[in-house]
Design a protein around this motif. Sequence first.
Motif, short mmCIF file in Angstrom:
data_model
loop_
_atom_site.label_atom_id
_atom_site.label_comp_id
_atom_site.label_asym_id
_atom_site.label_seq_id
_atom_site.Cartn_x
_atom_site.Cartn_y
_atom_site.Cartn_z
N ASN A 85 0.81 -1.43 -0.33
CA ASN A 85 -0.28 0.08 0.07
C ASN A 85 0.82 1.43 -0.25
O ASN A 85 0.42 2.35 0.92
N ILE A 86 2.02 1.59 -0.42
CA ILE A 86 3.22 2.13 -1.14
C ILE A 86 2.48 3.04 -2.52
O ILE A 86 2.05 2.45 -3.41
N ASP A 87 1.92 4.13 -2.43
CA ASP A 87 1.69 4.74 -4.07
C ASP A 87 3.04 5.89 -4.00
O ASP A 87 2.86 5.76 -5.77
N TYR A 88 3.59 6.06 -3.94
CA TYR A 88 4.85 7.41 -4.50
C TYR A 88 6.36 7.09 -4.19
O TYR A 88 6.64 6.62 -2.94
N TRP A 89 7.47 7.29 -4.99
CA TRP A 89 8.05 7.59 -4.68
C TRP A 89 8.65 8.91 -5.05
O TRP A 89 8.17 9.37 -5.60
N TYR A 90 10.07 9.07 -3.67
CA TYR A 90 10.26 10.28 -3.78
C TYR A 90 12.11 9.88 -4.40
O TYR A 90 12.07 8.81 -3.97
N PHE A 91 12.63 10.74 -5.31
CA PHE A 91 13.84 10.43 -5.39
C PHE A 91 14.50 11.64 -5.91
O PHE A 91 13.70 12.61 -6.41
N ILE A 92 16.29 11.78 -5.57
CA ILE A 92 16.94 12.70 -5.86
C ILE A 92 18.18 12.64 -6.44
O ILE A 92 18.43 11.05 -6.17
N VAL A 93 18.29 13.09 -7.57
CA VAL A 93 19.01 11.91 -9.05
C VAL A 93 19.46 13.74 -9.90
O VAL A 93 19.34 14.56 -9.49
N ALA A 94 20.49 13.26 -10.78
CA ALA A 94 21.55 14.16 -11.69
C ALA A 94 20.89 14.22 -12.93
O ALA A 94 20.17 12.94 -13.47
N PRO A 95 21.31 15.34 -13.37
CA PRO A 95 20.45 15.16 -14.63
C PRO A 95 20.43 14.21 -15.72
O PRO A 95 19.39 13.66 -16.03
N ALA A 96 21.46 13.80 -15.99
CA ALA A 96 21.59 13.03 -16.96
C ALA A 96 20.62 11.34 -16.71
O ALA A 96 20.37 10.45 -17.37
N LEU A 97 20.66 11.13 -15.58
CA LEU A 97 19.73 9.59 -14.91
C LEU A 97 18.22 10.59 -14.98
O LEU A 97 17.80 9.31 -15.17
N ALA A 98 17.98 11.73 -14.60
CA ALA A 98 16.70 11.73 -14.42
C ALA A 98 16.35 11.50 -15.75
O ALA A 98 14.89 11.06 -16.44
N TRP A 99 17.19 12.31 -17.09
CA TRP A 99 16.98 11.97 -18.76
C TRP A 99 16.76 10.45 -19.48
O TRP A 99 15.99 10.69 -19.56
N PHE A 100 17.67 9.75 -18.04
CA PHE A 100 17.59 8.83 -18.46
C PHE A 100 16.33 7.47 -18.79
O PHE A 100 15.86 6.61 -18.69
N ILE A 101 16.02 7.96 -16.94
CA ILE A 101 15.17 7.95 -16.49
C ILE A 101 13.81 7.57 -17.82
O ILE A 101 12.39 6.63 -17.38
N ARG A 102 13.75 8.95 -17.61
CA ARG A 102 11.96 9.99 -18.70
C ARG A 102 12.53 9.47 -20.19
O ARG A 102 10.94 8.98 -20.49
N LYS A 103 13.19 8.54 -20.62
CA LYS A 103 14.06 8.72 -21.76
C LYS A 103 12.63 6.42 -21.87
O LYS A 103 12.92 6.53 -22.86
N GLU A 104 12.85 5.98 -20.68
CA GLU A 104 11.92 5.03 -20.82
C GLU A 104 10.78 5.15 -21.17
O GLU A 104 10.12 4.24 -20.55
N GLY A 105 10.56 6.44 -20.60
CA GLY A 105 8.21 6.12 -20.44
C GLY A 105 8.22 6.11 -19.32
O GLY A 105 6.76 6.83 -19.12
N PHE A 106 9.15 6.78 -18.00
CA PHE A 106 8.90 6.77 -17.00
C PHE A 106 8.24 8.42 -16.83
O PHE A 106 9.03 9.32 -16.91
N GLU A 107 7.16 8.55 -15.86
CA GLU A 107 6.65 9.93 -16.15
C GLU A 107 6.54 10.03 -14.17
O GLU A 107 5.87 9.55 -13.77
N PHE A 108 7.71 11.59 -14.42
CA PHE A 108 7.40 11.88 -13.18
C PHE A 108 7.69 13.64 -12.81
O PHE A 108 7.97 13.99 -14.15
N GLN A 109 7.47 13.63 -12.02
CA GLN A 109 7.69 15.25 -11.52
C GLN A 109 8.38 16.53 -10.09
O GLN A 109 8.94 15.02 -9.33
N GLN A 110 8.65 17.05 -10.95
CA GLN A 110 9.74 17.48 -9.86
C GLN A 110 8.79 18.42 -8.56
O GLN A 110 8.22 18.72 -9.31
N ILE A 111 9.37 17.99 -7.54
CA ILE A 111 8.80 18.87 -6.44
C ILE A 111 9.58 19.22 -5.80
O ILE A 111 8.78 20.27 -4.02
N ALA A 112 10.84 20.08 -5.69
CA ALA A 112 11.63 20.74 -4.85
C ALA A 112 12.58 21.50 -5.98
O ALA A 112 12.96 20.87 -7.02
N ASP A 113 13.34 22.11 -5.78
CA ASP A 113 13.74 23.05 -6.64
C ASP A 113 15.42 22.43 -6.62
O ASP A 113 16.12 21.28 -5.12
#
Length: 262
Positions: free
Chosen positions: A183-211
């Motif tokens: 019953n866990i609905d969400y992940w938070y994660f903090i990553v470098a731009p390269a890894l964020a791009w890499f994950i998004r490239k595979e079709g995962f959708e996520f939103q920035q939640i802080a600066d």
Amino acid sequence: MAQHSGHLEFILIPENKSFDSSFEVFLADTLESKQIHYNLRYQVYCDEMGFEDKDQFPEQMEIDAWDDSAVHFLVRHRKSGHWLGGLRLVFNKHDAFPFENLTQPYREISLAEREVSVEMSRLCVIKEARRFPAKRFAPYGLPEQEISEENDKIKSIYNYKNQTRSLMWGLFRAAAVYCAENNIDYWYFIVAPALAWFIRKEGFEFQQIADACEHRGLRTPYQISIENILANRLWQKDYKQHFSCYSDLEKEFAVPKRAAQS
């Protein structure tokens, strides 16, 4: 049975091998299995990348205050039994997640949200199991570092880079299945731009939640839903076996041992 260090022999895996046929993921539900993850982290974050002071971990296990509030996952090569990588999911602790020590969310996270969320962190894959340096893909990696040629002295477990990625996706899938079952609905994660791009490239959708913040390079925090992770097309043909418990693996080894003593 824990393998904490030592030389990892060359293992060639053909390109057409699936993740499920070559690897398996375990929930680290014993002290020994958690120590395997701590040692893998030591190899990557202390020995290889120098992000953590190895003198602080004389037992060669990189551990921090969040590990007591986390569950850990491990991935290993089926044939050899070598442990290759892992990640952890950190539960809300004293109304905080690790990323909140680095940057503050745009809006306050309610207690109800915290109870159905975890932070994914300490994703690591040892260098013998990678085609490229950790600094390219690890969450605490240096995003702009140019990919260097693989050192001939490093025996890679792969001969194709897409199989390197499969270790991370296998860990993601197993951890997401665990979340859905608990019953866990969400992940938070903090990553470098390269890894964020890499994950998004595979079709995962996520939103920035802080600066974005400075933490061994630029890091940006995100939120992703478990529903989105499990709906990804990556899982249509592979990654079907989810995960097993390490304690079950221990039981398998215990049976012949008792038989030998009788």
